[in-house]
Enzyme design. Sequence first.
Site, PDB file in Angstrom:
ATOM      1  N   LEU A  33       0.821  -1.211   0.000  1.00 31.39           N
ATOM      2  CA  LEU A  33       0.000   0.000   0.000  1.00 31.39           C
ATOM      3  C   LEU A  33       0.857   1.264   0.000  1.00 31.39           C
ATOM      4  O   LEU A  33       1.935   1.310   0.593  1.00 31.39           O
ATOM      5  CB  LEU A  33      -0.920   0.016   1.217  1.00 31.39           C
ATOM      6  CG  LEU A  33      -1.908  -1.152   1.356  1.00 31.39           C
ATOM      7  CD1 LEU A  33      -2.852  -0.897   2.527  1.00 31.39           C
ATOM      8  CD2 LEU A  33      -2.686  -1.406   0.078  1.00 31.39           C
ATOM      9  N   HIS A  34       0.343   2.276  -0.699  1.00 34.71           N
ATOM     10  CA  HIS A  34       0.993   3.581  -0.759  1.00 34.71           C
ATOM     11  C   HIS A  34      -0.073   4.662  -0.614  1.00 34.71           C
ATOM     12  O   HIS A  34      -1.259   4.362  -0.391  1.00 34.71           O
ATOM     13  CB  HIS A  34       1.786   3.742  -2.061  1.00 34.71           C
ATOM     14  CG  HIS A  34       0.993   3.424  -3.297  1.00 34.71           C
ATOM     15  ND1 HIS A  34      -0.046   4.197  -3.750  1.00 34.71           N
ATOM     16  CD2 HIS A  34       1.096   2.389  -4.174  1.00 34.71           C
ATOM     17  CE1 HIS A  34      -0.547   3.681  -4.855  1.00 34.71           C
ATOM     18  NE2 HIS A  34       0.119   2.572  -5.133  1.00 34.71           N
ATOM     19  N   ILE A  35       0.342   5.909  -0.735  1.00 33.38           N
ATOM     20  CA  ILE A  35      -0.579   7.029  -0.508  1.00 33.38           C
ATOM     21  C   ILE A  35      -1.789   6.960  -1.440  1.00 33.38           C
ATOM     22  O   ILE A  35      -2.902   7.331  -1.062  1.00 33.38           O
ATOM     23  CB  ILE A  35       0.171   8.368  -0.671  1.00 33.38           C
ATOM     24  CG1 ILE A  35       1.198   8.535   0.450  1.00 33.38           C
ATOM     25  CG2 ILE A  35      -0.796   9.550  -0.657  1.00 33.38           C
ATOM     26  CD1 ILE A  35       2.125   9.725   0.274  1.00 33.38           C
ATOM     27  N   GLY A  36      -1.576   6.468  -2.664  1.00 31.65           N
ATOM     28  CA  GLY A  36      -2.692   6.337  -3.598  1.00 31.65           C
ATOM     29  C   GLY A  36      -3.772   5.410  -3.076  1.00 31.65           C
ATOM     30  O   GLY A  36      -4.975   5.721  -3.133  1.00 31.65           O
ATOM     31  N   HIS A  37      -3.362   4.250  -2.548  1.00 32.51           N
ATOM     32  CA  HIS A  37      -4.337   3.331  -1.943  1.00 32.51           C
ATOM     33  C   HIS A  37      -5.062   3.990  -0.769  1.00 32.51           C
ATOM     34  O   HIS A  37      -6.280   3.861  -0.615  1.00 32.51           O
ATOM     35  CB  HIS A  37      -3.638   2.071  -1.422  1.00 32.51           C
ATOM     36  CG  HIS A  37      -3.072   1.181  -2.474  1.00 32.51           C
ATOM     37  ND1 HIS A  37      -1.717   0.962  -2.597  1.00 32.51           N
ATOM     38  CD2 HIS A  37      -3.661   0.450  -3.454  1.00 32.51           C
ATOM     39  CE1 HIS A  37      -1.501   0.121  -3.593  1.00 32.51           C
ATOM     40  NE2 HIS A  37      -2.665  -0.203  -4.135  1.00 32.51           N
TER      41      HIS A  37
END
Length: 283
Positions: A33-37
């Site tokens: 997971l990253h900021i987009g998720h």
Amino acid sequence: MQIYREKAALQGAISGLKQEKKSIGFVPTMGALHIGHLSLVKQAASLCDVVVVSIFINPTQFDNPNDLRDYPRTLENDVSLLEELNLNILVFAPNAQELYGEKIEAEHFLFDGLEHEMEGKFRAGHFNGVGTVVKKLFEIVKPDKAFFGEKDYQQLQIIKKLTQKHSLPIEIIGCPIDREVNGLARSSRNERLSSEVREEASFIYNTLLQVQVKFGTESAKSINVWVKDQFEGHPVLKLEYFEIANIDTLKTIETKEENAHYRAFIAAFAGEVRLIDNIALNY
């Protein structure tokens, strides 16, 4: 925040929430997971009482076994990131047998031709794998709304078609592409890039921005030639495809039509890492 490994336990929890008239939002992910998720999860939480986040690396949507092998597996960190949001989240992190049973294979789907465009030309069977896992997850979670990023715009359109063709009472919501500071579309695959290549990869978005401007005065054919020329001499990125397509049919256009809406799509390789991006050309 509760973490579920078994679908029966998750379904029991969701059933109780629905009895309390709680609305369920769903964000399916493959982890890393990253900021987009997290932006998808926040959007879901703003519109629903409870958000289910699935973390499952789906084997049936990978046409390249090396890509499946190398895909980041970071469940512990993923859970920590979700906990930091301090939202009402249920995490579903099954293994392949829990989701598929003993026979891990994709169903065959017809998406009215959407599956044959762009990604479908280069990733054999990919959308059968996507359709299979999303349908299974939808049947388990039974959400009111499901949230998908527009970076995978073709996938978003295919999921909408899936819900229509199978009469699934789920509202599919597309969310804007989240970008790094240099414009590169956020992706779990970005973590496999060196800092230098990650910076070079901003070329993809910068090219799309120029295409957006050119689309106002130039033909699709001339823009195609220009984009290929731009990538031809790039020291890091190798263009797989560039297409300008109708947003509804995803078919590549020859000429612009009045009252139609278009997007530009790029897939390129930075070494072995495949990156995709797209941009709206008119609204």
